[in-house]
Motif scaffolding. Structure first.
Motif, PDB file in Angstrom:
ATOM      1  N   ALA A 191       0.827  -1.213   0.000  1.00 14.20           N
ATOM      2  CA  ALA A 191       0.000   0.000   0.000  1.00 14.20           C
ATOM      3  C   ALA A 191       0.860   1.261   0.000  1.00 14.20           C
ATOM      4  CB  ALA A 191      -0.933  -0.009   1.206  1.00 14.20           C
ATOM      5  N   LYS A 192       1.912   1.280   0.831  1.00 16.92           N
ATOM      6  CA  LYS A 192       2.813   2.436   0.867  1.00 16.92           C
ATOM      7  C   LYS A 192       3.542   2.582  -0.474  1.00 16.92           C
ATOM      8  CE  LYS A 192       3.667   1.999   5.839  1.00 16.92           C
ATOM      9  NZ  LYS A 192       4.650   1.571   6.872  1.00 16.92           N
ATOM     10  N   HIS A 193       3.909   1.447  -1.050  1.00 22.18           N
ATOM     11  CA  HIS A 193       4.611   1.450  -2.334  1.00 22.18           C
ATOM     12  C   HIS A 193       3.740   2.078  -3.410  1.00 22.18           C
ATOM     13  CE1 HIS A 193       6.264  -0.473  -6.054  1.00 22.18           C
ATOM     14  NE2 HIS A 193       7.418  -0.202  -5.450  1.00 22.18           N
ATOM     15  N   ARG A 194       2.456   1.693  -3.455  1.00 23.55           N
ATOM     16  CA  ARG A 194       1.520   2.280  -4.434  1.00 23.55           C
ATOM     17  C   ARG A 194       1.289   3.753  -4.141  1.00 23.55           C
ATOM     18  NH1 ARG A 194      -1.204  -2.612  -3.434  1.00 23.55           N
ATOM     19  NH2 ARG A 194      -2.605  -1.509  -2.013  1.00 23.55           N
ATOM     20  N   GLY A 195       1.129   4.085  -2.865  1.00 27.29           N
ATOM     21  CA  GLY A 195       0.854   5.473  -2.492  1.00 27.29           C
ATOM     22  C   GLY A 195       1.972   6.421  -2.864  1.00 27.29           C
ATOM     23  N   GLN A 196       3.200   5.932  -2.821  1.00 30.17           N
ATOM     24  CA  GLN A 196       4.355   6.753  -3.195  1.00 30.17           C
ATOM     25  C   GLN A 196       4.585   6.798  -4.697  1.00 30.17           C
ATOM     26  OE1 GLN A 196       7.994   5.468  -1.361  1.00 30.17           O
ATOM     27  NE2 GLN A 196       7.537   6.433   0.605  1.00 30.17           N
ATOM     28  N   SER A 198       6.380   4.591  -6.059  1.00 25.23           N
ATOM     29  CA  SER A 198       7.827   4.390  -5.975  1.00 25.23           C
ATOM     30  C   SER A 198       8.384   3.901  -7.306  1.00 25.23           C
ATOM     31  CB  SER A 198       8.148   3.372  -4.876  1.00 25.23           C
ATOM     32  OG  SER A 198       9.525   3.063  -4.872  1.00 25.23           O
ATOM     33  N   PRO A 199       9.521   4.438  -7.732  1.00 22.17           N
ATOM     34  CA  PRO A 199      10.139   3.991  -8.984  1.00 22.17           C
ATOM     35  C   PRO A 199      10.886   2.654  -8.838  1.00 22.17           C
ATOM     36  CG  PRO A 199      11.502   5.675  -7.978  1.00 22.17           C
ATOM     37  CD  PRO A 199      10.256   5.576  -7.129  1.00 22.17           C
ATOM     38  N   TYR A 200      10.938   2.123  -7.602  1.00 25.07           N
ATOM     39  CA  TYR A 200      11.645   0.872  -7.345  1.00 25.07           C
ATOM     40  C   TYR A 200      10.628  -0.256  -7.163  1.00 25.07           C
ATOM     41  CZ  TYR A 200      14.710   4.700  -5.950  1.00 25.07           C
ATOM     42  OH  TYR A 200      15.391   5.877  -5.907  1.00 25.07           O
ATOM     43  N   ARG A 201      10.992  -1.456  -7.576  1.00 23.62           N
ATOM     44  CA  ARG A 201      10.048  -2.576  -7.494  1.00 23.62           C
ATOM     45  C   ARG A 201       9.864  -3.046  -6.055  1.00 23.62           C
ATOM     46  NH1 ARG A 201      11.212  -8.128 -10.719  1.00 23.62           N
ATOM     47  NH2 ARG A 201      11.221  -6.688 -12.503  1.00 23.62           N
ATOM     48  N   HIS A 202      10.939  -3.104  -5.293  1.00 27.31           N
ATOM     49  CA  HIS A 202      10.896  -3.719  -3.973  1.00 27.31           C
ATOM     50  C   HIS A 202      11.181  -2.744  -2.836  1.00 27.31           C
ATOM     51  CE1 HIS A 202      10.686  -7.708  -5.765  1.00 27.31           C
ATOM     52  NE2 HIS A 202      11.692  -7.385  -6.552  1.00 27.31           N
ATOM     53  N   LEU A 203      11.257  -1.467  -3.121  1.00 30.45           N
ATOM     54  CA  LEU A 203      11.665  -0.493  -2.122  1.00 30.45           C
ATOM     55  C   LEU A 203      10.776   0.747  -2.152  1.00 30.45           C
ATOM     56  CD1 LEU A 203      15.471  -0.658  -2.961  1.00 30.45           C
ATOM     57  CD2 LEU A 203      14.430  -1.553  -0.864  1.00 30.45           C
ATOM     58  N   LEU A 204      10.655   1.403  -1.008  1.00 30.41           N
ATOM     59  CA  LEU A 204      10.058   2.726  -0.956  1.00 30.41           C
ATOM     60  C   LEU A 204      11.129   3.757  -1.303  1.00 30.41           C
ATOM     61  CD1 LEU A 204       8.035   2.438   2.392  1.00 30.41           C
ATOM     62  CD2 LEU A 204       7.225   1.993   0.061  1.00 30.41           C
ATOM     63  N   LYS A 205      10.697   4.970  -1.566  1.00 30.80           N
ATOM     64  CA  LYS A 205      11.658   6.034  -1.860  1.00 30.80           C
ATOM     65  C   LYS A 205      12.515   6.303  -0.627  1.00 30.80           C
ATOM     66  CE  LYS A 205       8.506   8.420  -5.062  1.00 30.80           C
ATOM     67  NZ  LYS A 205       7.726   9.657  -5.290  1.00 30.80           N
ATOM     68  N   PRO A 206      13.831   6.425  -0.781  1.00 27.39           N
ATOM     69  CA  PRO A 206      14.697   6.691   0.379  1.00 27.39           C
ATOM     70  C   PRO A 206      14.606   8.151   0.809  1.00 27.39           C
ATOM     71  CG  PRO A 206      16.001   6.668  -1.618  1.00 27.39           C
ATOM     72  CD  PRO A 206      14.592   6.309  -2.032  1.00 27.39           C
ATOM     73  N   LYS A 207      14.756   8.367   2.108  1.00 22.23           N
ATOM     74  CA  LYS A 207      14.801   9.709   2.667  1.00 22.23           C
ATOM     75  C   LYS A 207      16.256  10.009   3.030  1.00 22.23           C
ATOM     76  CE  LYS A 207      10.080   9.374   4.438  1.00 22.23           C
ATOM     77  NZ  LYS A 207       9.208   9.441   5.634  1.00 22.23           N
TER      78      LYS A 207
END
Length: 303
Positions: A191-196, A198-207
């Motif tokens: 859900a977080k991955h979709r909400g972001q 994210s350009p990565y398959r297995h990761l959220l965007k890094p901060k």
């Protein structure tokens, strides 16, 4: 799953949790005693000695945790790269984040290979019974997170975390430490991955903030960046799953990366060019980590 198997797993989980709780209570009693001495004698030479003693107590706790894991778990550990690390010096440690289990995985894999891991924690975690006080005694940095709306209304809030990081890292400068950060800032979920988006398959965007502030505070004292990638081939477990022995395999890849000197001497907040370069550097690490995860899971190669 049969009723008998589920019952046996539940009993295993209860036994493992009891061992973890007893191990934590025993070592925390010694930890809190040393912390009281540290509060009563706020002198630099004393603090240097006590910091080493506190870290040794925490390392003993981790060693005992590894003991009950071996006793209660049938997990297969496939670890690559950790054997080249050295126990001396300061390290900046970065990892992907999927579960509370990640912390125990990193501690087991990296303990005694590099100095004690010190994590950036959410402010609320200081109220966790017993262990919250232990984190405080060990000088773990507690970070207060602000929403985007609050940051837009008061940009000065960004400086609060930067100052917290700087103060924590000044304490770390007394004795070799591994400053550890989950750059995603939260556990990965679909859900977080979709909400972001994210350009990565297995990761959220890094901060980038916490990593950049740590580099700015400790500068060239850091030996290198230890980049860890954790994969659970059978699916991401909850902590209870882990205690119950429902994690058949854990795969960990560790690599040591040189930290560009400019990131240790520049001003991340005030220098837009340096900030852009830092984001590009972290993005490259994240893209390589994304490909690594796909390979570790046996998926088709990422572009």
């Amino acid at each position: 799953m049969s009723l008998v198997r589920r019952l046996l797993e539940t009993l295993r989980g209860a036994f493992a949790f009891t061992l973890l709780a007893l191990n934590t209570l025993v070592w925390c009693l010694l930890l809190f005693a040393l912390a009281l001495v540290k509060l009563a004698l706020p002198f630099e030479p004393v603090r240097r000695v006590l910091d080493r003693a506190l870290n040794a107590v925490a390392t003993a706790w981790i060693t005992c945790n590894t003991g009950w894991m071996r006793l209660t778990q049938g997990t297969r550990w496939a670890v690559e790269g950790a054997e080249v690390l050295e126990p001396g010096g300061w390290y900046l440690v970065n990892s992907n984040h999927q579960s509370w289990v990640d912390i125990f995985v990193l501690q087991r894999v990296l303990s005694r290979r590099i100095p004690l891991l010190k994590f950036f924690l959410k402010q609320e975690l200081i109220y966790v019974p017993v262990i919250g006080l232990a984190w405080w005694a060990l000088d773990f940095p507690f970070m207060k997170r602000h929403g985007k709306a609050a940051l837009r209304a008061n940009p000065g809030l960004r400086r609060q975390d930067a100052e917290t990081t700087r103060r924590a890292c000044e304490k770390f400068a007394r004795t070799p430490t591994s400053v550890t950060n989950f750059a995603e800032g939260t556990r990965f979920t679909a859900a977080k991955h979709r909400g972001q988006a994210s350009p990565y398959r297995h990761l959220l965007k890094p901060k980038a903030g916490a990593l950049a502030f740590a580099l700015g505070a400790l500068g060239t004292r850091f030996h290198s960046l230890v980049d860890a990638t954790i994969v659970y081939p059978a699916g991401v477990p909850t902590f209870w799953d882990f205690l119950c022995g429902r994690v058949p395999e854990v795969r960990v890849h560790v690599r040591e990366l040189e930290i560009p000197g400019v990131f240790c001497s520049g001003d991340y907040e005030a220098d837009p060019a340096l900030r852009s370069a830092f984001h590009q550097w972290l993005d490259q690490i994240w893209r390589e980590k994304d490909r690594r995860i796909a390979t570790m899971l046996g998926e088709p190669a990422l572009a």
